[in-house]
Write an enzyme that holds these catalytic residues in place. Structure first.
Site, short mmCIF file in Angstrom:
data_model
loop_
_atom_site.label_atom_id
_atom_site.label_comp_id
_atom_site.label_asym_id
_atom_site.label_seq_id
_atom_site.Cartn_x
_atom_site.Cartn_y
_atom_site.Cartn_z
CG MET A 126 -11.85 3.08 1.84
SD MET A 126 -9.43 3.20 2.48
CE MET A 126 -8.56 3.17 1.32
CG MET A 135 -12.02 -2.43 5.07
SD MET A 135 -10.06 -2.47 4.33
CE MET A 135 -9.12 -1.42 5.56
CG ASP A 152 -4.65 2.61 0.85
OD1 ASP A 152 -5.89 1.47 0.43
OD2 ASP A 152 -3.72 1.99 1.26
CG ASP A 171 -6.26 -2.80 3.52
OD1 ASP A 171 -5.38 -2.97 3.59
OD2 ASP A 171 -6.73 -2.08 2.32
N GLY A 172 -4.80 -4.08 6.59
CA GLY A 172 -4.46 -3.72 8.08
C GLY A 172 -3.72 -4.63 8.67
N GLY A 173 -2.88 -4.20 8.86
CA GLY A 173 -2.69 -4.69 10.34
C GLY A 173 -1.33 -5.47 9.57
CB SER A 178 -0.79 0.25 1.64
OG SER A 178 -1.66 1.48 1.35
N GLY A 233 1.38 -2.03 4.36
CA GLY A 233 1.51 -0.77 4.34
C GLY A 233 2.95 -0.24 5.03
CB SER A 234 3.26 0.25 8.58
OG SER A 234 1.89 -0.32 9.10
CG HIS A 292 -9.31 0.00 -0.45
ND1 HIS A 292 -8.67 0.24 0.63
CD2 HIS A 292 -10.90 -0.45 -0.26
CE1 HIS A 292 -9.82 0.34 1.28
NE2 HIS A 292 -10.41 -0.11 1.27
CG MET A 341 -8.13 6.86 2.36
SD MET A 341 -7.24 6.84 3.83
CE MET A 341 -6.86 5.80 3.28
N GLY A 394 -9.27 3.78 6.40
CA GLY A 394 -8.43 5.21 6.75
C GLY A 394 -7.54 5.68 6.98
CG PHE A 395 -5.53 6.74 9.77
CD1 PHE A 395 -5.73 8.49 9.61
CD2 PHE A 395 -6.94 6.88 10.78
CE1 PHE A 395 -6.38 9.34 9.65
CE2 PHE A 395 -7.92 8.02 10.25
CZ PHE A 395 -7.45 9.13 9.79
N GLY A 396 -3.07 4.02 7.99
CA GLY A 396 -2.16 2.72 7.91
C GLY A 396 -1.05 2.70 9.31
N GLY A 397 -0.25 2.07 9.68
CA GLY A 397 -0.11 1.73 10.99
C GLY A 397 -0.88 0.83 11.58
CG HIS A 418 -3.28 -1.55 -1.74
ND1 HIS A 418 -4.75 -2.16 -2.13
CD2 HIS A 418 -4.07 -0.87 -1.05
CE1 HIS A 418 -6.54 -2.49 -1.32
NE2 HIS A 418 -5.23 -1.12 -0.53
C1 DX5 Z 1 -6.85 1.37 5.22
C2 DX5 Z 1 -5.94 0.72 4.27
C3 DX5 Z 1 -4.58 0.37 3.87
C4 DX5 Z 1 -3.45 0.95 4.57
C5 DX5 Z 1 -3.10 -0.24 5.57
O1 DX5 Z 1 -7.56 2.04 5.56
O2 DX5 Z 1 -6.94 0.53 3.22
O3 DX5 Z 1 -4.29 -0.30 2.65
O4 DX5 Z 1 -2.80 1.71 4.27
O5 DX5 Z 1 -1.75 0.23 6.09
P1 DX5 Z 1 -1.41 -0.80 7.29
O6 DX5 Z 1 -0.40 -1.88 6.33
O7 DX5 Z 1 0.09 -0.10 7.97
O8 DX5 Z 1 -1.72 -1.45 8.42
ZN ZN Z 2 -6.91 -0.38 1.36
#
Ligand code: DX5
Ligand code: ZN
Length: 221
Positions: free
Chosen positions: A70, A139, A37, A175-177, A10, A197-198, A68, A39, A144-147, A35
């Site tokens: 959102m 999800m 994102d 997707d996420g964590g 991401s 992502g992170s 993706h 938003m 909304g946010f990475g990390g 990927h």
């Molecule tokens: C969250 C995004 C993800 C995000 C994942 O809203 O859809 O794609 O970047 O980030 P990590 O991998 O850091 O959880």
């Molecule tokens: Zn995503």
């Protein structure tokens, strides 16, 4: 199963001041998909980028551009994302009143269709649209946010979605964590496509991205 795994970095966690280079770097470092994102500050409490930015970075990689969305509404923007060079477009079930029509519209634009479910959304919403979807995104954080921290109760949901998909040629994305620690259980539950992502962009260099992608793959070997 492990051989079929796709890793989709991401770009949300990349350095946006060098977005094209950051995409090219994860491409060379072993990414399967890119990927994206998107938003809108309405469906999710954050704003990122739209079709002009996707078009601007399309030349940075020939890999599958996995958008993706959102955003709510999504329908008025599908054509613009397709024209910008997205290969797959995923919309949120919660953001599409006429989800069946939205998914068909994505396919009619020549893209692979995806549907995303927030953590609170039951998988039952999939039952009547499985014939027009190429990817289901579960999800594993609230978007909304990475990390953010992985929501472990989503493992059961992934397993239930896998059962619903059955033998259909539909990818099951999470997707996420996603990290080397959370990925193995997700594979056991039936996921095959992993957004991170992170966990991939940490370190800030192509060498780090290569090691981070390899660590994700190695976690299920
Ligand atoms: C969250 C995004 C993800 C995000 C994942 O809203 O859809 O794609 O970047 O980030 P990590 O991998 O850091 O959880
Ligand atoms: Zn995503």
């Amino acid at each position: 199963m492990a051989a079929d795994i796709l890793i989709a970095p991401s770009i949300l966690s990349s350095d946006f001041s060098r977005l094209g280079e950051e995409i090219a770097a994860v491409d060379r470092a072993g990414a399967d998909w890119i990927h994206l994102d998107v938003m809108d500050g309405h469906f999710v409490p954050n704003i990122t980028f739209g079709p002009p930015v996707v078009a601007a970075v399309r030349g940075a990689s020939e890999k599958f551009f996995d958008a993706h969305l959102m955003i709510e509404p999504a329908d008025p923007y599908l054509e613009a994302f397709a024209k910008a060079g997205c290969d797959g477009i995923t919309v949120h079930a919660e953001a599409c009143t006429h989800l069946h029509r939205s998914l068909q519209a994505i396919r009619d634009l020549g893209c692979r269709s995806g549907v995303a479910l927030n953590p609170a959304t039951p998988e039952a919403v999939l039952v009547d649209i499985l014939d027009r979807v190429d990817l289901v995104l579960v999800m594993t954080v609230n978007p909304g946010f990475g990390g953010q921290a992985f929501i472990s109760s989503m493992l059961d949901k992934v397993a239930r979605v896998r059962a619903l998909i059955g033998t259909r040629p539909i990818r099951l994305q999470v997707d996420g964590g996603v990290t080397p620690e959370t990925l193995p259980a997700l594979v056991r539950a039936g996921a095959d496509t992993f957004v991170a992502g992170s966990a991939i962009y940490k370190g800030g260099t192509e060498g780090a991205y290569r090691a981070n992608i390899e660590a994700l793959r190695a976690s299920v070997r």
